[in-house]
Design a protein around this motif. Structure first.
Motif, short mmCIF file in Angstrom:
data_model
loop_
_atom_site.label_atom_id
_atom_site.label_comp_id
_atom_site.label_asym_id
_atom_site.label_seq_id
_atom_site.Cartn_x
_atom_site.Cartn_y
_atom_site.Cartn_z
N ARG A 67 0.85 -1.19 0.00
CA ARG A 67 0.00 0.00 0.00
C ARG A 67 0.88 1.24 0.00
O ARG A 67 2.07 1.18 0.32
CB ARG A 67 -0.88 0.04 1.25
CG ARG A 67 -1.94 -1.00 1.29
CD ARG A 67 -2.93 -0.80 2.43
NE ARG A 67 -2.33 -0.33 3.67
CZ ARG A 67 -2.79 -0.61 4.89
NH1 ARG A 67 -3.85 -1.38 5.02
NH2 ARG A 67 -2.20 -0.14 5.96
N ARG A 68 0.29 2.38 -0.27
CA ARG A 68 1.08 3.62 -0.36
C ARG A 68 1.63 4.06 0.99
O ARG A 68 2.51 4.91 1.05
CB ARG A 68 0.30 4.72 -1.04
CG ARG A 68 -0.89 5.18 -0.31
CD ARG A 68 -1.61 6.28 -1.06
NE ARG A 68 -3.01 6.21 -0.68
CZ ARG A 68 -4.01 6.24 -1.50
NH1 ARG A 68 -3.80 6.37 -2.77
NH2 ARG A 68 -5.24 6.15 -1.05
N ASP A 69 1.14 3.49 2.10
CA ASP A 69 1.68 3.83 3.42
C ASP A 69 2.81 2.91 3.87
O ASP A 69 3.29 3.00 4.99
CB ASP A 69 0.56 3.85 4.47
CG ASP A 69 -0.09 2.48 4.68
OD1 ASP A 69 0.25 1.52 3.96
OD2 ASP A 69 -0.95 2.37 5.57
N GLY A 70 3.25 2.00 2.97
CA GLY A 70 4.35 1.11 3.30
C GLY A 70 3.93 -0.19 3.96
O GLY A 70 4.77 -0.95 4.44
N LEU A 90 12.96 -7.63 -2.31
CA LEU A 90 11.61 -7.09 -2.37
C LEU A 90 11.38 -6.09 -1.23
O LEU A 90 10.86 -5.00 -1.45
CB LEU A 90 10.58 -8.22 -2.30
CG LEU A 90 10.47 -9.09 -3.56
CD1 LEU A 90 9.69 -10.36 -3.28
CD2 LEU A 90 9.85 -8.31 -4.70
N VAL A 91 11.79 -6.44 -0.03
CA VAL A 91 11.65 -5.53 1.10
C VAL A 91 12.52 -4.29 0.89
O VAL A 91 12.11 -3.18 1.21
CB VAL A 91 11.97 -6.24 2.43
CG1 VAL A 91 11.99 -5.25 3.60
CG2 VAL A 91 10.96 -7.36 2.71
N ALA A 92 13.70 -4.47 0.31
CA ALA A 92 14.58 -3.33 0.03
C ALA A 92 13.92 -2.35 -0.94
O ALA A 92 14.02 -1.14 -0.76
CB ALA A 92 15.92 -3.81 -0.53
N HIS A 93 13.22 -2.86 -1.94
CA HIS A 93 12.50 -1.98 -2.87
C HIS A 93 11.42 -1.19 -2.14
O HIS A 93 11.22 0.00 -2.39
CB HIS A 93 11.87 -2.78 -4.01
CG HIS A 93 12.85 -3.22 -5.04
ND1 HIS A 93 13.59 -2.35 -5.80
CD2 HIS A 93 13.22 -4.46 -5.44
CE1 HIS A 93 14.37 -3.03 -6.62
NE2 HIS A 93 14.17 -4.32 -6.41
N ASP A 97 11.02 3.53 -0.87
CA ASP A 97 9.91 4.46 -1.02
C ASP A 97 9.21 4.82 0.28
O ASP A 97 8.29 5.64 0.26
CB ASP A 97 8.87 3.87 -1.98
CG ASP A 97 9.42 3.65 -3.38
OD1 ASP A 97 10.30 4.43 -3.80
OD2 ASP A 97 8.98 2.69 -4.04
N HIS A 98 9.59 4.21 1.40
CA HIS A 98 8.84 4.41 2.64
C HIS A 98 9.79 4.56 3.84
O HIS A 98 10.82 3.90 3.90
CB HIS A 98 7.90 3.22 2.89
CG HIS A 98 6.94 3.01 1.77
ND1 HIS A 98 5.82 3.79 1.60
CD2 HIS A 98 6.94 2.14 0.74
CE1 HIS A 98 5.16 3.38 0.53
NE2 HIS A 98 5.83 2.39 -0.02
N VAL A 146 14.59 1.85 13.82
CA VAL A 146 15.53 0.73 13.82
C VAL A 146 16.50 0.85 12.64
O VAL A 146 17.14 -0.12 12.27
CB VAL A 146 14.81 -0.65 13.77
CG1 VAL A 146 14.06 -0.88 15.06
CG2 VAL A 146 13.91 -0.79 12.58
N GLY A 147 16.65 2.04 12.07
CA GLY A 147 17.60 2.26 10.99
C GLY A 147 17.28 1.51 9.72
O GLY A 147 18.11 0.77 9.20
N ILE A 148 16.08 1.69 9.21
CA ILE A 148 15.61 0.92 8.06
C ILE A 148 16.55 1.02 6.86
O ILE A 148 16.91 0.01 6.26
CB ILE A 148 14.17 1.31 7.67
CG1 ILE A 148 13.63 0.39 6.59
CG2 ILE A 148 14.06 2.76 7.25
CD1 ILE A 148 12.16 0.56 6.30
N THR A 149 16.97 2.21 6.52
CA THR A 149 17.80 2.37 5.33
C THR A 149 19.13 1.65 5.48
O THR A 149 19.55 0.90 4.60
CB THR A 149 18.03 3.86 5.03
OG1 THR A 149 16.76 4.49 4.93
CG2 THR A 149 18.79 4.06 3.73
#
Length: 158
Positions: A67-70, A90-93, A97-98, A146-149
Motif C-alpha cells: 500500500r502507499r503507506d508502506g 523485495l523488502v529493500a524496494h 519508497d517508505h 531501527v535504521g531501516i535504510t
C-alpha cells in the motif's frame, strides 16, 4: 538453477501479473498452509497496490504488494527460489519508497516470522482472530527507529 532474475514494478490500477501472483500464492498455500486469502480480496488488494515483481525466465518467482503507506499486503517467494535473496530485495524496494514498513504475519508462520526478524522487523502487538479462519497475527514494523535504510542496505550487500 539460474539466478538471472528480472524485476518489474506494477503500478496501482494494473493487473499485470495478477494471475501469476495468485497462482504463486496458491502454491505456497498448498505447501505451507499460509496466504489463505480469497480470490476477490487478493485481486482487489493487488490492483490497488504497487507490486514489486521478480521474474526468472518470464516466470513470476516473487512479489510484494504494498500500500502507499508502506504496509506489505502480500509477500511471496517461490519455494524453489528461497535463499537467493529475493525476499530481501523485495523488502529493500519497499524501503526505498517508505520511512517505515509494516505487515501482519500469522503467529504460526515460523518461516515468515524468522525472515522478518532477520531483517530487523519488530513485533509490535499480537491480534487474536485476525484472519478470516480465526488465525492470530502479529503486527510487525520496520522503521526509522531501527535504521531501516542502513539495515536494508546492509542486507542487500550480503
Amino acid at each position: 538453477m539460474s539466478v538471472n532474475i528480472d524485476s518489474r514494478v506494477v503500478t496501482p490500477g494494473s493487473d499485470d501479473f495478477v494471475d501469476e501472483a495468485w497462482q504463486l500464492k496458491e502454491e505456497i498455500k498448498r505447501q505451507e498452509g499460509v496466504l489463505k486469502q480469497r480470490y476477490d480480496f487478493f485481486t482487489d488488494a493487488y490492483r490497488r497496490s504497487t507490486v514489486h515483481c521478480y521474474l526468472q525466465e518470464s516466470e513470476l518467482v516473487g512479489f510484494a504488494a504494498v500500500r502507499r503507506d508502506g504496509y506489505i499486503l502480500f509477500l511471496a517467494v517461490d519455494s524453489d527460489c528461497r535463499g537467493l535473496g529475493i525476499g530481501k530485495q523485495l523488502v529493500a524496494h519497499v524501503a526505498e519508497d517508505h520511512d517505515s514498513i509494516t505487515c501482519h504475519a500469522r503467529t504460526s508462520n515460523e518461516n515468515a516470522l524468522q525472515f522478518y526478524e532477520h531483517l530487523g522487523f519488530e513485533i509490535k502487538r499480537r491480534i487474536d482472530n485476525y484472519y478470516e479462519d480465526g488465525g492470530d497475527a502479529y503486527y510487525l514494523k520496520l522503521g526509522s527507529d531501527v535504521g531501516i535504510t542502513d539495515r536494508i542496505s546492509e542486507l542487500v550487500r550480503r
